[in-house]
Scaffold this motif. Structure first.
Motif, PDB file in Angstrom:
ATOM      1  N   GLU A 148       0.726  -1.261  -0.219  1.00  0.00           N
ATOM      2  CA  GLU A 148       0.088  -0.070  -0.104  1.00  0.00           C
ATOM      3  C   GLU A 148       0.904   1.324   0.046  1.00  0.00           C
ATOM      4  OE1 GLU A 148      -3.516  -0.341   2.737  1.00  0.00           O
ATOM      5  OE2 GLU A 148      -2.559  -2.368   3.310  1.00  0.00           O
ATOM      6  N   PRO A 149       1.266   1.655  -1.168  1.00  0.00           N
ATOM      7  CA  PRO A 149       2.284   2.704  -1.091  1.00  0.00           C
ATOM      8  C   PRO A 149       1.783   4.097  -0.747  1.00  0.00           C
ATOM      9  CG  PRO A 149       2.221   1.541  -3.375  1.00  0.00           C
ATOM     10  CD  PRO A 149       1.065   0.932  -2.489  1.00  0.00           C
ATOM     11  N   GLU A 150       0.510   4.319  -0.476  1.00  0.00           N
ATOM     12  CA  GLU A 150       0.025   5.469   0.012  1.00  0.00           C
ATOM     13  C   GLU A 150       0.473   5.690   1.520  1.00  0.00           C
ATOM     14  OE1 GLU A 150      -3.306   2.214   0.480  1.00  0.00           O
ATOM     15  OE2 GLU A 150      -1.794   2.975  -1.025  1.00  0.00           O
ATOM     16  N   LEU A 151       0.888   4.536   2.134  1.00  0.00           N
ATOM     17  CA  LEU A 151       1.261   4.627   3.511  1.00  0.00           C
ATOM     18  C   LEU A 151       2.746   5.083   3.650  1.00  0.00           C
ATOM     19  CD1 LEU A 151      -0.264   1.146   4.870  1.00  0.00           C
ATOM     20  CD2 LEU A 151      -1.229   3.600   4.932  1.00  0.00           C
ATOM     21  N   GLU A 152       3.481   5.260   2.492  1.00  0.00           N
ATOM     22  CA  GLU A 152       4.865   5.822   2.578  1.00  0.00           C
ATOM     23  C   GLU A 152       5.125   6.890   3.600  1.00  0.00           C
ATOM     24  OE1 GLU A 152       8.828   6.393   2.350  1.00  0.00           O
ATOM     25  OE2 GLU A 152       7.686   4.585   1.501  1.00  0.00           O
ATOM     26  N   ARG A 153       3.933   7.899   3.637  1.00  0.00           N
ATOM     27  CA  ARG A 153       4.047   9.040   4.525  1.00  0.00           C
ATOM     28  C   ARG A 153       4.281   8.647   6.215  1.00  0.00           C
ATOM     29  NH1 ARG A 153      -1.551  11.949   5.176  1.00  0.00           N
ATOM     30  NH2 ARG A 153      -3.008  10.060   5.007  1.00  0.00           N
ATOM     31  N   TRP A 154       3.819   7.599   6.239  1.00  0.00           N
ATOM     32  CA  TRP A 154       3.967   7.101   7.895  1.00  0.00           C
ATOM     33  C   TRP A 154       5.198   6.224   7.773  1.00  0.00           C
ATOM     34  CZ3 TRP A 154       1.187  10.675   9.312  1.00  0.00           C
ATOM     35  CH2 TRP A 154      -0.085  11.054   8.795  1.00  0.00           C
ATOM     36  N   ARG A 155       6.098   6.143   6.988  1.00  0.00           N
ATOM     37  CA  ARG A 155       7.054   5.127   7.498  1.00  0.00           C
ATOM     38  C   ARG A 155       7.823   5.588   8.624  1.00  0.00           C
ATOM     39  NH1 ARG A 155      10.380   1.741   4.586  1.00  0.00           N
ATOM     40  NH2 ARG A 155       8.983   2.562   2.391  1.00  0.00           N
ATOM     41  N   ASN A 156       8.049   6.777   9.182  1.00  0.00           N
ATOM     42  CA  ASN A 156       8.248   6.956  10.365  1.00  0.00           C
ATOM     43  C   ASN A 156       7.445   7.093  11.372  1.00  0.00           C
ATOM     44  OD1 ASN A 156      11.167   6.963   9.561  1.00  0.00           O
ATOM     45  ND2 ASN A 156      10.702   9.022   8.566  1.00  0.00           N
ATOM     46  N   GLY A 157       6.096   6.898  11.224  1.00  0.00           N
ATOM     47  CA  GLY A 157       5.328   6.881  12.517  1.00  0.00           C
ATOM     48  C   GLY A 157       4.068   7.797  12.085  1.00  0.00           C
ATOM     49  N   GLN A 158       2.879   7.218  12.367  1.00  0.00           N
ATOM     50  CA  GLN A 158       1.586   8.284  12.306  1.00  0.00           C
ATOM     51  C   GLN A 158       1.419   8.642  13.859  1.00  0.00           C
ATOM     52  OE1 GLN A 158      -1.689   6.503  10.586  1.00  0.00           O
ATOM     53  NE2 GLN A 158      -3.125   8.161  10.976  1.00  0.00           N
ATOM     54  N   PRO A 159       1.323   9.940  13.701  1.00  0.00           N
ATOM     55  CA  PRO A 159       0.840  10.567  15.233  1.00  0.00           C
ATOM     56  C   PRO A 159      -0.474  10.056  15.766  1.00  0.00           C
ATOM     57  CG  PRO A 159       1.466  12.080  13.931  1.00  0.00           C
ATOM     58  CD  PRO A 159       1.351  10.901  12.993  1.00  0.00           C
ATOM     59  N   PRO A 160      -0.446   9.960  17.045  1.00  0.00           N
ATOM     60  CA  PRO A 160      -1.724   9.395  17.718  1.00  0.00           C
ATOM     61  C   PRO A 160      -2.947  10.319  17.591  1.00  0.00           C
ATOM     62  CG  PRO A 160      -0.447  10.328  19.631  1.00  0.00           C
ATOM     63  CD  PRO A 160       0.496  10.444  18.313  1.00  0.00           C
ATOM     64  N   GLY A 161      -4.183   9.636  17.446  1.00  0.00           N
ATOM     65  CA  GLY A 161      -5.274  10.571  17.231  1.00  0.00           C
ATOM     66  C   GLY A 161      -6.454   9.370  16.865  1.00  0.00           C
ATOM     67  N   LEU A 162      -7.675   9.860  16.687  1.00  0.00           N
ATOM     68  CA  LEU A 162      -8.728   9.166  16.226  1.00  0.00           C
ATOM     69  C   LEU A 162      -8.525   8.387  14.831  1.00  0.00           C
ATOM     70  CD1 LEU A 162     -11.659  11.357  17.685  1.00  0.00           C
ATOM     71  CD2 LEU A 162     -10.899   9.069  18.687  1.00  0.00           C
ATOM     72  N   ASP A 163      -7.701   9.073  14.009  1.00  0.00           N
ATOM     73  CA  ASP A 163      -7.680   8.560  12.800  1.00  0.00           C
ATOM     74  C   ASP A 163      -6.361   7.738  12.741  1.00  0.00           C
ATOM     75  OD1 ASP A 163      -5.795  10.551  13.066  1.00  0.00           O
ATOM     76  OD2 ASP A 163      -6.018  11.362  11.077  1.00  0.00           O
ATOM     77  N   ASN A 164      -5.826   7.331  13.954  1.00  0.00           N
ATOM     78  CA  ASN A 164      -4.625   6.440  13.949  1.00  0.00           C
ATOM     79  C   ASN A 164      -5.087   5.072  13.867  1.00  0.00           C
ATOM     80  OD1 ASN A 164      -2.680   4.775  15.296  1.00  0.00           O
ATOM     81  ND2 ASN A 164      -1.296   6.497  15.370  1.00  0.00           N
ATOM     82  N   PRO A 165      -4.677   4.066  13.352  1.00  0.00           N
ATOM     83  CA  PRO A 165      -5.211   2.885  13.322  1.00  0.00           C
ATOM     84  C   PRO A 165      -5.041   1.837  14.402  1.00  0.00           C
ATOM     85  CG  PRO A 165      -3.806   3.176  11.089  1.00  0.00           C
ATOM     86  CD  PRO A 165      -3.683   4.388  11.981  1.00  0.00           C
ATOM     87  N   LEU A 166      -4.318   2.509  15.216  1.00  0.00           N
ATOM     88  CA  LEU A 166      -4.064   1.702  16.766  1.00  0.00           C
ATOM     89  C   LEU A 166      -5.309   2.395  17.600  1.00  0.00           C
ATOM     90  CD1 LEU A 166      -0.367   1.285  17.048  1.00  0.00           C
ATOM     91  CD2 LEU A 166      -1.950  -0.397  16.485  1.00  0.00           C
TER      92      LEU A 166
END
Length: 233
Positions: A148-166
């Motif tokens: 899923e190449p669109e996830l490249e922007r989160w290679r170094n981590g997606q910040p926490p929040g309601l839209d974070n997958p975790l």
């Protein structure tokens, strides 16, 4: 009591390279296709359930109330009778019925509705809850970014929040000293509970994963039951 178990190759095994490759892939966002199909009005909902899934404004990120139109009542959090050989404190994931149980004393357990891994990414086995994190950062593995190449922007981590997958909490599953890369984590997508929607992780509603994380002791056993898992003893 010690138990032995056997798993097919497609399941969760110590030392298999496929485990790491499929790892945190289960924590991807999910579309609302299922939600579009669930348009029927639910049966009457008790005030206690409405309160249980009401807004959580005091969280780091304010959690909205659960849209109970899209949550089958069988998946409401509840204490139930549950016969098991597992010790109190153990987390048991029943993949056949989309339930997660936190085993209690005297034949009881707290039961939560769960969303599970879709075909091709499901897993089962035995491990431990090494630790949990509130509003964690999510970092997709390299294998997922390739798919899923669109996830490249989160290679170094997606910040926490309601839209974070975790979501609001993540409980990290280890075998021995090795991180399996599988998680129990939160979601705000009520329509995904009771469905195989992710790539391997176990998802609970934000409200339920907060409730679970507050009660599970670090180091507690976890057993994920699958069709090819057999126990003896």
């Amino acid at each position: 009591m010690a138990h032995s178990f056997s798993l097919s190759r497609r399941h969760f095994l110590v030392g298999t390279s496929s485990l790491l490759a499929l790892g945190a892939a289960g924590c991807t966002p999910y579309s609302n296709d299922i939600a579009q199909q669930q348009v029927a009005l639910p049966p009457p909902i008790s005030p206690e359930v409405v309160m249980m899934y009401s807004a959580l404004p005091d969280e780091q990120f304010a959690v909205p109330p659960v849209d109970l139109r899209y949550l089958d009542q069988r998946y409401y959090r509840q204490r139930v009778h549950y016969q098991t050989i597992e010790e109190p404190g153990t987390v048991v994931v029943d993949t056949a019925n989309f339930y997660l149980y936190h085993v209690e004393e005297n034949g009881m357990a707290m039961r939560y509705g769960a969303g599970l891994g879709r075909a091709g990414f499901e897993w089962s086995g035995r491990g431990r809850i090494a630790y949990s994190r509130e509003w964690p950062v999510w970092t997709p593995p390299a294998e997922m970014i390739e798919r899923e190449p669109e996830l490249e922007r989160w290679r170094n981590g997606q910040p926490p929040g309601l839209d974070n997958p975790l979501g609001a909490r993540a409980l990290y599953i280890h075998q021995g000293n090795r991180d399996t890369l599988y998680r129990i984590h939160g979601t705000g997508e009520a329509w995904t509970i009771g469905h195989a929607v992710s790539s391997g992780c176990v998802r609970l509603l934000h409200h339920d994963v907060i409730h679970l994380a507050d009660r599970v002791k670090w180091g507690s056993p976890i057993v994920v039951l699958g069709g090819d898992v057999t126990f003896e003893g």
